[in-house]
Design a protein around this motif. Structure first.
Motif, short mmCIF file in Angstrom:
data_model
loop_
_atom_site.label_atom_id
_atom_site.label_comp_id
_atom_site.label_asym_id
_atom_site.label_seq_id
_atom_site.Cartn_x
_atom_site.Cartn_y
_atom_site.Cartn_z
N MET A 107 0.85 -1.19 0.00
CA MET A 107 0.00 0.00 0.00
C MET A 107 0.89 1.25 0.00
N PRO A 108 0.46 2.28 -0.76
CA PRO A 108 1.32 3.45 -0.94
C PRO A 108 1.53 4.28 0.33
N VAL A 109 2.70 4.93 0.34
CA VAL A 109 3.06 5.86 1.43
C VAL A 109 3.26 7.23 0.78
N GLY A 110 2.72 8.26 1.39
CA GLY A 110 2.89 9.60 0.83
C GLY A 110 3.92 10.40 1.60
N MET A 111 4.72 11.18 0.86
CA MET A 111 5.61 12.13 1.52
C MET A 111 4.95 13.51 1.42
N HIS A 112 4.93 14.21 2.53
CA HIS A 112 4.30 15.53 2.56
C HIS A 112 5.37 16.58 2.34
N ILE A 113 5.14 17.48 1.39
CA ILE A 113 6.05 18.60 1.16
C ILE A 113 5.28 19.87 1.52
N LEU A 114 5.75 20.59 2.52
CA LEU A 114 5.06 21.81 2.99
C LEU A 114 5.91 23.03 2.67
N ALA A 115 5.27 24.14 2.41
CA ALA A 115 6.02 25.38 2.18
C ALA A 115 5.32 26.55 2.87
N ASP A 116 6.02 27.66 2.93
CA ASP A 116 5.45 28.86 3.55
C ASP A 116 4.29 29.38 2.68
N HIS A 117 3.46 30.26 3.25
CA HIS A 117 2.35 30.85 2.50
C HIS A 117 2.81 31.33 1.12
N LEU A 118 2.06 30.97 0.12
CA LEU A 118 2.26 31.41 -1.28
C LEU A 118 3.55 30.90 -1.92
N LYS A 119 4.22 29.93 -1.28
CA LYS A 119 5.46 29.40 -1.87
C LYS A 119 5.20 28.04 -2.52
N GLU A 120 4.08 27.90 -3.20
CA GLU A 120 3.79 26.65 -3.90
C GLU A 120 4.90 26.31 -4.89
N LYS A 121 5.56 27.35 -5.41
CA LYS A 121 6.61 27.08 -6.41
C LYS A 121 7.72 26.20 -5.83
N ASN A 122 8.04 26.39 -4.53
CA ASN A 122 9.06 25.54 -3.90
C ASN A 122 8.59 24.08 -3.86
N ILE A 123 7.31 23.91 -3.58
CA ILE A 123 6.74 22.56 -3.52
C ILE A 123 6.84 21.89 -4.89
N PHE A 124 6.44 22.62 -5.93
CA PHE A 124 6.46 22.03 -7.27
C PHE A 124 7.88 21.67 -7.72
N LYS A 125 8.85 22.53 -7.36
CA LYS A 125 10.24 22.23 -7.73
C LYS A 125 10.68 20.92 -7.10
N ILE A 126 10.49 20.80 -5.79
CA ILE A 126 10.93 19.60 -5.06
C ILE A 126 10.14 18.38 -5.52
N ALA A 127 8.82 18.52 -5.62
CA ALA A 127 7.97 17.36 -5.95
C ALA A 127 8.26 16.84 -7.34
N SER A 128 8.47 17.75 -8.29
CA SER A 128 8.67 17.30 -9.67
C SER A 128 10.02 16.58 -9.81
N SER A 129 11.05 17.04 -9.10
CA SER A 129 12.34 16.33 -9.13
C SER A 129 12.24 14.99 -8.40
N PHE A 130 11.53 15.02 -7.28
CA PHE A 130 11.42 13.79 -6.47
C PHE A 130 10.70 12.69 -7.24
N GLU A 131 9.65 13.09 -7.94
CA GLU A 131 8.85 12.11 -8.68
C GLU A 131 9.71 11.33 -9.68
N LYS A 132 10.71 12.00 -10.21
CA LYS A 132 11.56 11.34 -11.22
C LYS A 132 12.56 10.37 -10.62
N VAL A 133 12.97 10.61 -9.39
CA VAL A 133 14.02 9.75 -8.81
C VAL A 133 13.47 8.74 -7.79
N LYS A 134 12.18 8.80 -7.53
CA LYS A 134 11.69 8.01 -6.40
C LYS A 134 11.82 6.50 -6.61
N LYS A 135 11.83 6.07 -7.88
CA LYS A 135 11.88 4.62 -8.10
C LYS A 135 13.30 4.09 -8.01
#
Lengths: 100, 467
Positions: free
Chosen positions: B439-467
């Motif tokens: 069953m899947p496990v989720g990693m939570h990426i949190l950022a400061d108010h209005l810093k969604e861009k930091n989340i997308f940067k980290i999440a998009s790189s992570f998605e590529k290396v997670k396997k």
């Protein structure tokens, strides 16, 4: 209603009767009994916030500071029929239950 | 320009180039959805014949689903509650109108815990959505239907979802999908059937980070109809995808790895954090000392706001109607007794109690002050880091028979990792990180108010290396 500090974090039968009356919920005896037990467990956990020192701390009604959000008072045409979703209507009015 | 790809991106490109016949494509998608509905029950309402989009926008011919609490013109919107059964809004929520303007079509309304009151979608007034990876298990909640459909659909699809205390991160983590909860006020709440106004946020669940960034860019932005909507310039979040992350700083809150979080989940998430470290992200431990109090603070504020919001449902103007017998007290009490589920009633009782004269300062105001302390914890942490990394949920998706044994307070405790960020109104994204017992496990990426861009940067790189 009582507001002695020692009475906080407790809901008894009398209080749940009052609450269900003001919140318009006609609870059965069985429901009341179940809720009383569950609410005691919940309030025991909630009581933990008493440990936090909040002297001189402002409450956060919103996560981000917001104040005085105004917009122009413009007259617009109402496009929707407010009575569309009701079964209880008469002519151009909502029909409600009797008051007395 | 960086090339971004996914089934959704390919489909929209194809549609815009004129290679897709709408009637044929939408019919196939509806047929597939019907089969999914029979097996996993993600929908409260499945549309029979979708409305053909008129505008050839950035989301042309993209099928989307909308959580049942978000109003859709001409389609029942009941927030998963029987008390709103039959309510067909004469308007679209702003977020729905925005994606319609970009050319989407709506497949249906996804199931949820009634008004968002739950973590496993078992408190729905309708069916209970199943986890497609194991139908004996919950798909999470309250946006369980949205995550269930996103996980199982083999056609291009993105879900509009909503979170108040973790209702996007929980189902995303449990189903192995990507769920974004934006900064409070980033997406208009106009047309959202409210749970707790100071915390409700419309967000997105998608199969991958790219899809989420695409739809989020479309729904975010200022709306004069929502006074809590932030008056800030629009952003294209897809620009943050596939960007270098070397030198970014990530904090690991020690309180989010303490007791109560499954050891196997901690291990998987730490492996994920190490992968980001290998990509050049600077990792450091941080502390959010008021985490323990987030359950009490959140639930007190949430039930106070919810019990006020639910006072408008009385069987007169929309939703559930009964014969007009008895006086107003008897009629309203009967409709509310019949229409609300058990959890809704529990929250009405708790909220009414906490707002009573003499109690308000001890509960509601105290909880709001504790919320200030929780917000300060996050603000302090974000002085030194760009993002925080943690497990999204303390457990994998539980089996329904395990959930049956839990008391209401045990349900509330399951939200310990998501309540703080939701109280603070900071953006968060759950991205699949690995699996425990299949069953899947989720990693939570949190950022400061209005810093969604930091989340997308980290999440998009992570998605590529997670396997």
């Amino acid at each position: 209603m009582t507001n002695e500090k020692s009475d906080y974090w407790k809901i008894d039968e009398k209080l749940i009767d009052h609450i269900s009356k003001v919140s318009r919920l006609s609870l059965t005896e069985k429901e009341k009994e179940k809720y009383l037990k569950q609410l005691a467990d919940i309030l025991k956990t909630f009581k933990e916030i008493d440990e936090v020192d909040t002297e001189n701390v402002e409450p956060s009604f919103h996560p981000l500071p917001l104040s005085n959000v105004w917009r122009e008072d413009e007259v617009k045409k109402w496009k929707w029929d407010p009575l569309k979703n009701t079964e209880h209507k008469e002519e151009k009015c909502f029909k409600g239950p009797r008051i007395v | 320009m960086i090339f971004i790809d996914s089934l959704v991106f390919q489909h929209v490109r194809n549609a815009r180039e004129g290679n897709i016949d709408f009637d044929d494509f939408s019919q196939k998608v509806i047929e597939k959805s019907e089969k999914i509905q029979k097996k996993y029950l993600p929908f409260v309402t499945l549309v029979e014949k979708p409305v053909k989009p008129e505008k050839k926008g950035k989301l042309f011919y993209l099928p989307i689903s909308v959580k049942d609490c978000i109003c859709t013109e001409g389609i029942q919107s009941s927030a998963g509650s029987k008390i709103l059964k039959g309510y067909v809004p004469p308007f679209d929520a702003t977020s729905v109108r925005k994606v319609r303007d970009e050319g989407v079509f709506i497949l249906g309304k996804t199931n949820q815990d009634e008004f968002g009151f739950g973590t496993f979608s078992i408190n729905s007034g309708y069916d209970i959505p199943r986890n497609p990876l194991d139908p004996e298990r919950s798909a999470g909640g309250s946006s369980g239907g949205a995550a269930c459909l996103t996980a199982v659909a083999d056609f291009p699809h993105v879900a509009l979802a909503e979170s108040t205390g973790g209702s996007i991160s929980s189902p995303a983590a449990f189903t192995g999908t990507v769920g974004l909860t934006p900064t409070y006020g980033r997406v208009s709440r106009w047309g959202l059937i409210d749970y707790a106004n100071s915390m409700d946020k419309i967000g997105v669940i998608g199969k991958c980070v790219n899809d989420v960034a695409l739809i989020f860019s479309a729904i975010s932005g200022h709306d004069p109809l929502d006074s809590t909507s932030l008056d800030i310039p629009d952003e294209d979040f897809t620009k943050n995808l596939n960007q270098p992350i070397k030198g970014m700083k990530a904090g690991v809150p020690k309180e989010y790895f303490e007791e109560g979080v499954d050891e196997k989940i901690k291990k998987i998430v730490w492996q994920g954090i190490k992968k980001l470290e290998n990509l050049g992200v600077d990792i450091k431990e941080v502390s959010l000392p008021h985490t323990k109090y987030s359950v009490a603070s959140y639930y007190i504020i949430a039930v106070c706001e919810a019990s006020t919001n639910l006072s408008k449902y009385c069987g007169m103007r929309y939703g559930l109607h009964e014969p007009l017998d008895g006086n107003f007290d008897e009629y309203f009490s009967k409709v509310r007794e019949d229409g609300f589920g058990e959890e809704a009633k529990r929250r009405i009782i708790l909220g009414t109690y906490a707002r009573m004269a003499g109690y308000r300062n001890a509960y509601y105001l105290k909880a709001l002050k504790v919320r200030t302390k929780i917000i300060e914890d996050f603000k302090t942490a974000f002085k030194n880091v760009d993002v925080l990394l943690a497990p999204s949920m303390p457990v994998i998706a539980p089996k329904f028979k395990e959930i049956e044994k839990l008391e209401p307070i045990d349900h509330y405790m399951m939200d310990i990792l998501t309540l703080g960020p939701n109280l603070a109104g900071i953006p968060m994204l759950s991205v699949p990180c690995g699996a425990v017992n299949g069953m899947p496990v989720g990693m939570h990426i949190l950022a400061d108010h209005l810093k969604e861009k930091n989340i997308f940067k980290i999440a998009s790189s992570f998605e590529k290396v997670k396997k």
